[in-house]
Write an enzyme that holds these catalytic residues in place. Structure first.
Site, PDB file in Angstrom:
ATOM      1  N   TYR A  64     -26.319  -0.783 -40.826  1.00 38.68           N
ATOM      2  CA  TYR A  64     -25.804  -1.983 -40.332  1.00 38.68           C
ATOM      3  C   TYR A  64     -27.023  -2.841 -39.802  1.00 38.68           C
ATOM      4  O   TYR A  64     -27.742  -2.296 -39.061  1.00 38.68           O
ATOM      5  CB  TYR A  64     -24.764  -1.905 -39.438  1.00 38.68           C
ATOM      6  CG  TYR A  64     -24.199  -3.306 -38.899  1.00 38.68           C
ATOM      7  CD1 TYR A  64     -23.336  -3.995 -39.501  1.00 38.68           C
ATOM      8  CD2 TYR A  64     -24.323  -3.656 -37.536  1.00 38.68           C
ATOM      9  CE1 TYR A  64     -22.953  -5.423 -39.304  1.00 38.68           C
ATOM     10  CE2 TYR A  64     -24.070  -4.804 -37.038  1.00 38.68           C
ATOM     11  CZ  TYR A  64     -23.287  -5.629 -37.906  1.00 38.68           C
ATOM     12  OH  TYR A  64     -22.680  -6.837 -37.576  1.00 38.68           O
TER      13      TYR A  64
ATOM     14  N   LYS B 149     -35.531  -7.494 -37.149  1.00 38.51           N
ATOM     15  CA  LYS B 149     -36.253  -7.123 -36.049  1.00 38.51           C
ATOM     16  C   LYS B 149     -37.392  -6.164 -35.912  1.00 38.51           C
ATOM     17  O   LYS B 149     -38.311  -6.349 -35.256  1.00 38.51           O
ATOM     18  CB  LYS B 149     -35.041  -6.682 -34.963  1.00 38.51           C
ATOM     19  CG  LYS B 149     -33.942  -7.437 -34.782  1.00 38.51           C
ATOM     20  CD  LYS B 149     -34.299  -8.830 -33.988  1.00 38.51           C
ATOM     21  CE  LYS B 149     -32.832  -9.413 -33.821  1.00 38.51           C
ATOM     22  NZ  LYS B 149     -33.026 -11.037 -33.525  1.00 38.51           N
TER      23      LYS B 149
END
Length: 642
Positions: free
Chosen positions: A254, A263
């Site tokens: 996920y 990120k």
């Protein structure tokens, strides 16, 4: 030699046996897809990466993605067939996904920067204090652990090779990554969030790339059945190796745990590359704002996740004649050009926005963006083929509809549980945004004239203030605090220090990060952006927001716009320059207690000084740059003399 687990039922035993007996089939294209790129046509470094990973993971076959619509449609069909995607009839080419409830957010406690020396990655906190500025793991030890996890982890699954560009393909500000994954959901999402395709491989040439290896950690050994959402939450780990420019993620399927361009690459690895190459990789939106006279300026703004970044980036200004256009809502890569101008690109290709709270009032442009080609994750599903989440009460009347929650259960407003997970998301192409900036894919980037920091602060911090200078602005970023959000593991409204909105994303030691930012002013010939701080979230004595926010935030951007041009509309306070009385446009607003928005009692500012001082003493006792320590002392002195 691999360490063999004792039980023959272990997936790693099967993988080990396969490797030991050399029975792994030759790397080949996967059978359920046509097209793609030949493995043997890849440049040598990439081909070795793919083949070595396929052998280690015991993948049944390999598919190199070409990014085509045909490929995407085939993957979608497989996901629907496997029960992992639900087609949404009310949207064009859009789908719903429900994850395992244990696999729903960034797992900060299991995310590590892996280096030989701990001080390269994280500061050394004071004795007896737990460090909060990232997690470090010894690179050598972590590689041993990862080798054990990845041995045989893709048994029975396809290894997909995703060539992707962070930023416009071919831009001198862009970087290339290659993600290997056993998740079709990841392939479909990465196609939205990054630029995927054979043209990326053509651009790569003989250059190196960021290696990204990902597995859901759920091998299909023997007769083991597959599950609705394969993952391994108990064994999840997300690792970054900055020296090797490598990301390895295991166990989660996920969000940023699995979409490794986000990120992991765009911030943690990229911030290390940026430090080495002299630029900035930041957790910042980028927007262009144009005044009624047609003058346009670009600003970058850093907010913690779920603090209104996407709303600000796509704002519909309430001020007549003003226009906001979006370059990006989450990440900014910024570099000074040969003329000393800071220029920025959005390295992403899509929005991965938080769904709850998004509606026609808070962000009408986001609502228009998600009408097609969107993957919704962990939102509720309505019986007429639509979606629902908290905040859509006006847009989605529920009369006559059945609602299925993100957990797959029947839901009503009286259920006592949220319909959508607080961190549920929409993944949608940036190009569909009605206010996407014409220059959002300009390979040169857009010129940044202001940098804004901000967070959720119910008191103390004023609506807007400007730093006194660059050094003070770096201190402002370093001392940011904000309430925790649902994007991370934290529960409740905890006030956290979140310097530069980068606390979970620093790729290297925060002390060195501050020093690097501060040193930028020492470079000759640069035009430094002005630095500001905003706080849309001040509350009154009854706990209600004082400032209306959303489109009215354009009034604050107007003041920032004018301050970039050095208009005389600011007054000095201990915290920085705030608007002079009457300089913030408030026409056509309901009555607002402006005094409360800018009220800074000495007692509260003293508490702020002490909170920042304590934080620095605890988290960077030996690595705080002298200049930042001096800024704190200056702030304290101004407060005492107010």
């Amino acid at each position: 030699m691999f360490r063999v687990p004792q039980t023959i039922l272990s997936s790693r035993w099967y993988a080990y046996t396969a490797l030991k007996r050399s029975i792994l089939p030759a790397v080949s294209q996967t059978s359920h897809l046509s097209g793609g790129v030949s493995v043997d046509s890849l440049q040598s470094e990439l081909k070795n990466f793919v083949k070595e990973s396929a052998r280690l993971c015991n993948a049944k076959d390999v598919y190199v993605c070409d990014g085509s619509a045909t490929e995407h449609n085939s993957l979608v069909a497989k996901l629907i067939s496997d029960g992992r995607l639900t087609k949404l009839d009310k949207f064009e080419n859009s789908y719903l996904v429900r994850t395992d409830p244990k696999d729903v957010a960034r797992v900060e406690s299991r995310t590590f920067m892996c280096t030989d020396n701990k001080s390269d990655s994280v500061p050394t906190p004071a004795d007896g204090v737990k460090g909060t500025l990232g997690n470090w793991a010894d690179a050598t030890s972590m590689r041993r652990e990862l080798k054990d996890k990845f041995t045989g982890c893709m048994t029975g699954r396809t290894l997909y090779v995703i060539p992707f560009s962070m930023g416009p393909v071919g831009s001198p500000l862009s970087k290339i990554g290659i993600q290997l994954t056993d998740s079709e959901y990841v392939v479909c999402s990465m196609r939205i969030m990054t630029r995927v395709g054979a043209n990326v491989l053509n651009t790569l040439g003989s250059d190196s790339f960021v290696k990204c290896l990902h597995s859901v950690g759920y091998p299909l050994f023997g007769d083991r059945p597959d599950v609705h959402w394969p993952c391994n939450p108990a064994d999840t780990v997300i690792t970054q190796f900055p020296k090797q420019r490598e990301i390895i993620s295991y166990g989660s399927g996920y969000g940023g745990n699995s979409l490794l361009g986000k990120k992991c690459f765009a911030l943690r690895i990229a911030s290390c590359i940026a430090h080495d190459e002299g630029w900035l990789a930041e957790h910042m939106l980028i927007l262009g704002i144009t005044n009624p006279q047609g003058v346009k300026k670009y600003v970058a703004a850093a907010f913690p996740s779920a603090c209104g970044k996407t709303n600000l980036a796509m704002m519909l200004p309430s001020l007549p004649g003003w226009k906001v256009e979006c370059v990006g809502d989450d990440i900014a890569w910024m570099r000074f050009d040969s003329n000393g101008q800071l220029r920025a690109i959005n390295p992403e290709n899509g929005f991965f926005g938080v769904a709850p709270g998004t509606n026609m009032s808070s962000n009408p442009n986001a609502m228009k963006t998600i009408l097609k080609n969107t993957i919704f994750t962990n939102v509720a599903h309505t019986s007429d083929g639509g979606v629902y989440w908290e905040g859509l009460e006006k847009e989605v009347p529920l009369i006559g509809k059945e609602v299925t929650s993100w957990l797959g259960d029947p839901w009503t407003p009286d259920s006592g549980k949220p319909a959508a997970h607080p961190n549920s998301r929409f993944c949608t192409p940036s190009s569909q945004c009605p206010v996407i900036d014409p220059a959002w894919e300009d390979p040169k980037g857009v010129p940044i004239e202001a940098i804004i920091f901000g967070g959720r602060r119910p008191d103390t911090i004023p609506l807007v203030y400007e730093s006194f200078n660059w050094s003070h602005g770096v201190f402002v970023g370093a001392s940011m605090r904000s309430e925790a959000t649902a994007a991370a593991e934290h529960k409740g409204r905890v006030l956290l220090h979140d310097p530069f909105a980068m606390r979970p994303f620093f790729g290297y030691n925060f002390g060195k990060y501050m020093k690097y930012w501060h040193s930028i002013q020492e470079r000759p010939g640069l035009t430094l952006p002005k630095i500001f701080h905003v706080n849309w979230f001040r509350k009154d004595s009854e706990g209600k927001f004082i400032w209306p926010g959303f489109g009215e935030n354009s009034r604050v951007l107007e003041w920032i716009f004018k301050r970039v041009d050095s208009e005389d509309i600011a007054q000095s306070t201990p915290i920085g320059y705030i608007p002079k009385p009457g300089s913030l446009t408030t026409s056509n607003l309901p009555p607002i207690d402006m005094d409360s928005l800018f009220h800074m009692p000495q007692t509260e500012l003293r508490e702020e000084v002490e909170a920042v001082r304590t934080y620095f003493k605890q988290q960077v006792p030996n690595e705080l740059p002298e200049a930042i320590g001096q800024q704190l002392s200056d702030f304290s002195e101004r407060v005492e003399n107010m």
